[in-house]
Design a protein around this motif. Sequence first.
Motif, PDB file in Angstrom:
ATOM      1  N   THR A  40       0.938  -1.146   0.054  1.00 39.19           N
ATOM      2  CA  THR A  40      -0.160   0.029   0.016  1.00 39.19           C
ATOM      3  C   THR A  40       0.846   1.307   0.027  1.00 39.19           C
ATOM      4  O   THR A  40       0.254   2.345  -0.231  1.00 39.19           O
ATOM      5  CB  THR A  40      -1.020   0.034   1.204  1.00 39.19           C
ATOM      6  N   THR A  41       2.305   1.320   0.281  1.00 39.53           N
ATOM      7  CA  THR A  41       3.099   2.342   0.136  1.00 39.53           C
ATOM      8  C   THR A  41       3.258   2.604  -1.124  1.00 39.53           C
ATOM      9  O   THR A  41       4.124   3.787  -1.340  1.00 39.53           O
ATOM     10  CB  THR A  41       4.164   2.031   1.096  1.00 39.53           C
ATOM     11  N   GLU A  42       2.917   1.830  -2.097  1.00 35.73           N
ATOM     12  CA  GLU A  42       3.491   2.038  -3.621  1.00 35.73           C
ATOM     13  C   GLU A  42       2.750   3.036  -3.957  1.00 35.73           C
ATOM     14  O   GLU A  42       1.609   3.378  -3.918  1.00 35.73           O
ATOM     15  CB  GLU A  42       3.053   0.849  -4.390  1.00 35.73           C
ATOM     16  N   PRO A  43       3.265   4.069  -4.922  1.00 37.68           N
ATOM     17  CA  PRO A  43       2.611   5.177  -5.790  1.00 37.68           C
ATOM     18  C   PRO A  43       1.387   4.779  -6.562  1.00 37.68           C
ATOM     19  O   PRO A  43       0.633   5.412  -6.557  1.00 37.68           O
ATOM     20  CB  PRO A  43       3.540   5.605  -6.866  1.00 37.68           C
ATOM     21  N   ARG A  44       1.465   3.723  -7.175  1.00 34.88           N
ATOM     22  CA  ARG A  44       0.173   3.251  -7.791  1.00 34.88           C
ATOM     23  C   ARG A  44      -0.968   3.074  -7.064  1.00 34.88           C
ATOM     24  O   ARG A  44      -2.090   3.380  -7.551  1.00 34.88           O
ATOM     25  CB  ARG A  44       0.496   1.925  -8.714  1.00 34.88           C
ATOM     26  N   HIS A  45      -0.615   2.619  -5.741  1.00 40.53           N
ATOM     27  CA  HIS A  45      -1.734   2.611  -4.802  1.00 40.53           C
ATOM     28  C   HIS A  45      -2.132   4.061  -4.288  1.00 40.53           C
ATOM     29  O   HIS A  45      -3.333   4.134  -4.102  1.00 40.53           O
ATOM     30  CB  HIS A  45      -1.483   1.667  -3.635  1.00 40.53           C
ATOM     31  N   HIS A  46      -1.337   4.890  -3.935  1.00 40.36           N
ATOM     32  CA  HIS A  46      -1.601   6.010  -3.705  1.00 40.36           C
ATOM     33  C   HIS A  46      -2.488   6.765  -4.653  1.00 40.36           C
ATOM     34  O   HIS A  46      -3.525   7.426  -4.170  1.00 40.36           O
ATOM     35  CB  HIS A  46      -0.607   6.999  -3.124  1.00 40.36           C
ATOM     36  N   ARG A  47      -2.286   6.615  -5.749  1.00 40.88           N
ATOM     37  CA  ARG A  47      -3.071   7.245  -6.810  1.00 40.88           C
ATOM     38  C   ARG A  47      -4.233   6.610  -7.097  1.00 40.88           C
ATOM     39  O   ARG A  47      -5.375   7.321  -7.185  1.00 40.88           O
ATOM     40  CB  ARG A  47      -2.389   7.050  -8.235  1.00 40.88           C
ATOM     41  N   ALA A  48      -4.602   5.141  -6.999  1.00 39.03           N
ATOM     42  CA  ALA A  48      -6.034   4.460  -6.852  1.00 39.03           C
ATOM     43  C   ALA A  48      -6.832   5.310  -5.868  1.00 39.03           C
ATOM     44  O   ALA A  48      -7.877   5.436  -5.739  1.00 39.03           O
ATOM     45  CB  ALA A  48      -5.708   3.199  -7.058  1.00 39.03           C
ATOM     46  N   VAL A  49      -6.106   5.199  -4.358  1.00 38.79           N
ATOM     47  CA  VAL A  49      -6.770   5.598  -3.204  1.00 38.79           C
ATOM     48  C   VAL A  49      -7.427   6.907  -3.404  1.00 38.79           C
ATOM     49  O   VAL A  49      -8.580   7.325  -3.202  1.00 38.79           O
ATOM     50  CB  VAL A  49      -5.929   5.379  -2.120  1.00 38.79           C
ATOM     51  N   GLN A  50      -6.593   7.809  -4.175  1.00 38.54           N
ATOM     52  CA  GLN A  50      -6.920   9.372  -4.209  1.00 38.54           C
ATOM     53  C   GLN A  50      -7.912   9.504  -5.159  1.00 38.54           C
ATOM     54  O   GLN A  50      -9.047  10.343  -4.750  1.00 38.54           O
ATOM     55  CB  GLN A  50      -5.696  10.310  -4.438  1.00 38.54           C
ATOM     56  N   GLN A  51      -7.929   8.720  -6.187  1.00 44.45           N
ATOM     57  CA  GLN A  51      -8.977   8.524  -7.119  1.00 44.45           C
ATOM     58  C   GLN A  51     -10.159   8.150  -6.730  1.00 44.45           C
ATOM     59  O   GLN A  51     -11.349   8.811  -6.885  1.00 44.45           O
ATOM     60  CB  GLN A  51      -8.439   8.094  -8.289  1.00 44.45           C
ATOM     61  N   PHE A  52     -10.242   7.188  -5.997  1.00 45.59           N
ATOM     62  CA  PHE A  52     -11.416   6.283  -5.603  1.00 45.59           C
ATOM     63  C   PHE A  52     -12.107   7.095  -4.404  1.00 45.59           C
ATOM     64  O   PHE A  52     -13.280   7.541  -4.735  1.00 45.59           O
ATOM     65  CB  PHE A  52     -10.956   4.900  -5.014  1.00 45.59           C
ATOM     66  N   LEU A  53     -11.502   7.646  -3.457  1.00 45.03           N
ATOM     67  CA  LEU A  53     -12.142   8.191  -2.359  1.00 45.03           C
ATOM     68  C   LEU A  53     -12.356   9.727  -2.690  1.00 45.03           C
ATOM     69  O   LEU A  53     -13.338  10.105  -2.458  1.00 45.03           O
ATOM     70  CB  LEU A  53     -11.213   8.272  -1.125  1.00 45.03           C
ATOM     71  N   GLY A  54     -11.553  10.258  -3.829  1.00 45.31           N
ATOM     72  CA  GLY A  54     -11.967  11.484  -4.283  1.00 45.31           C
ATOM     73  C   GLY A  54     -13.377  11.448  -4.941  1.00 45.31           C
ATOM     74  O   GLY A  54     -14.144  12.768  -4.729  1.00 45.31           O
ATOM     75  N   THR A  55     -13.638  10.324  -5.598  1.00 49.32           N
ATOM     76  CA  THR A  55     -14.798  10.306  -6.375  1.00 49.32           C
ATOM     77  C   THR A  55     -15.850  10.214  -5.448  1.00 49.32           C
ATOM     78  O   THR A  55     -17.034  10.921  -5.500  1.00 49.32           O
ATOM     79  CB  THR A  55     -14.870   9.113  -7.118  1.00 49.32           C
ATOM     80  N   ILE A  56     -15.610   9.449  -4.229  1.00 52.22           N
ATOM     81  CA  ILE A  56     -16.534   9.365  -3.041  1.00 52.22           C
ATOM     82  C   ILE A  56     -17.117  10.843  -2.605  1.00 52.22           C
ATOM     83  O   ILE A  56     -18.074  11.204  -2.528  1.00 52.22           O
ATOM     84  CB  ILE A  56     -16.283   8.480  -1.839  1.00 52.22           C
ATOM     85  N   HIS A  57     -16.060  11.500  -2.358  1.00 52.76           N
ATOM     86  CA  HIS A  57     -16.170  12.911  -1.885  1.00 52.76           C
ATOM     87  C   HIS A  57     -16.782  13.719  -2.945  1.00 52.76           C
ATOM     88  O   HIS A  57     -17.849  14.705  -2.451  1.00 52.76           O
ATOM     89  CB  HIS A  57     -14.785  13.499  -1.737  1.00 52.76           C
ATOM     90  N   ASP A  58     -16.478  13.643  -4.139  1.00 46.61           N
ATOM     91  CA  ASP A  58     -17.139  14.609  -5.240  1.00 46.61           C
ATOM     92  C   ASP A  58     -18.569  14.163  -5.250  1.00 46.61           C
ATOM     93  O   ASP A  58     -19.467  15.051  -5.618  1.00 46.61           O
ATOM     94  CB  ASP A  58     -16.647  14.505  -6.463  1.00 46.61           C
TER      95      ASP A  58
END
Length: 501
Positions: free
Chosen positions: A94-112
């Motif tokens: 979960t510390t990999e950059p690919r995962h950080h990007r996916a988390v931000q996108q997924f949870l960002g969508t929930i926020h939006d």
Amino acid sequence: MSRFYVTTPIYYVNDVPHIGHAYTMVIADALARWHRLSGDDVFFLTGTDEHGDKIARAAQEHGVPPNDWVDAMAERFVDAWHGLEVSNDDFIRTTEPRHHRAVQQFLGTIHDNGYTELGVYRGLYCVACEDYKKESELVDGLCAIHGRPVEMLSEENYFFKLSAFEDRLLQWYEDNPDAVRPASKRNEALGIIKGGLEDISITRTSTRWGVEVPWDPSHVFYVWYDALVNYLTAIGYGEDPERFAQWWPAVHHLIGKDIIRFHCVWWPAMCMAAGIDPPAHLLVHGWLLVSGEKMSKTRANQISPGRLSDDFGVDAVRYYLLRETTFGLDGDFSHEGITARYNADLANNLGNLLARVATVVASKCGGRGPAPRADSRLRAVAESVVADTVRAWGEAQPHVALEATWRLIHETNAELESAEPWKAEPGPAVDDVLGSALEALRIVTLLASPAMPATCAEIWRRLGLEGRPDDRRVPDDAAWGLYPAGAVVEKGAPLFPRRRG
Ligand code: MSP
């Protein structure tokens, strides 16, 4: 071609791998291998969960920066699974950059999409669970799972509006009666939803060790929220829509019963909030207990998979983990238990069958295997065993599948005992018995290869067959009559020397 996407939970790296973790891994691996053998396109994902207080504190206690700590610990998991012949296609951290990007996108969508809000959370927190607890969930004031004191925490968090999903979740459960298996675990999840859902805090300001919240960088996501998204990261969520659509939502999430709430309540709701379908299959297993207790670092009752494999052999450990416990129920690990299984099923049944057949083929048939008889009594047994084994693996019931496969071993041994080819003169009658026994062994080897890949490859070789069982396809190659007459059979050293308790 069918696709089969299987995942394990990602393991916390505050702890070293123990056989409780290995239990989940070996089931997932055997399912992945079974589906490959069936000709499916398989993607098998595992990995490590590296954020959160629990990990940050473990690093601090060892006086090392969290990055160094998680690197070293992730390697322990990679090595342990390698040692158990686990055939994962990807290993996510979960510390990999690919995962950080996916988390931000997924949870960002929930926020939006309007499903988050800012609030203050006060609650009792168990660091070992990385979870808040209700007063009613404690036992003598301690966490019921870890037996450890909880802490009162209070902080400003973003909340996920889980309460908005009660009706949609209930509807989803009604529309998908088999989504959570076994039924007892589905009822447990339904009970949680029917008991009423509160909004849940999804961010922290008390730590920096996590994925930064894209709309408010003073927060990081709460570890569970980031962790669940790993299942999406690895199949290209947000980056490769075509690949993502190939694997989602037809996933099989294999989980332990302690993480039902996260996977069977929060996760489907989060998926709905982000506008994707919830996961199609959640397979919940019980715990492997030692003297009635769950294995954990806190209780210091862990058994290392590496040490157990050194003692019994990798495939014997795999077989025991798959065979001993009914999927969905708790099982008890004990040295006596694994020794008894080893001696009965592996040494006396499988190992002995191969040794017997190879010995008599050497003495009566010049070391070359005769053809199986088309009308052998074993043929009907083999056909029903293949059908039962295929069904059980398809239903993710490894103990049922192995029990079925072993029926063919028992019956073949019984057939040999009644025909006693070792006492007879060489000739057609002896050839018939041995040819059918070799064919039964060939079929057993194919069917058991997802559970015991190295042993089955070795038996396959000793039977004089080409390639490996896992290059074949089941059920087609498990049809009766494919053993090639004249193959050179080798006895070799005992596969499973008998053990004393
Ligand atoms: N990091 C979370 C999972 C996040 S998944 C998005 C976690 N990690 S864990 O390391 O504590 O547990 C991982 C898995 O191992 C869980 O499914 C848990 O049930 C399983 N097991 C841990 N001890 C176990 C036994 N003694 N027996 C069987 N499974 C056990 O939870």
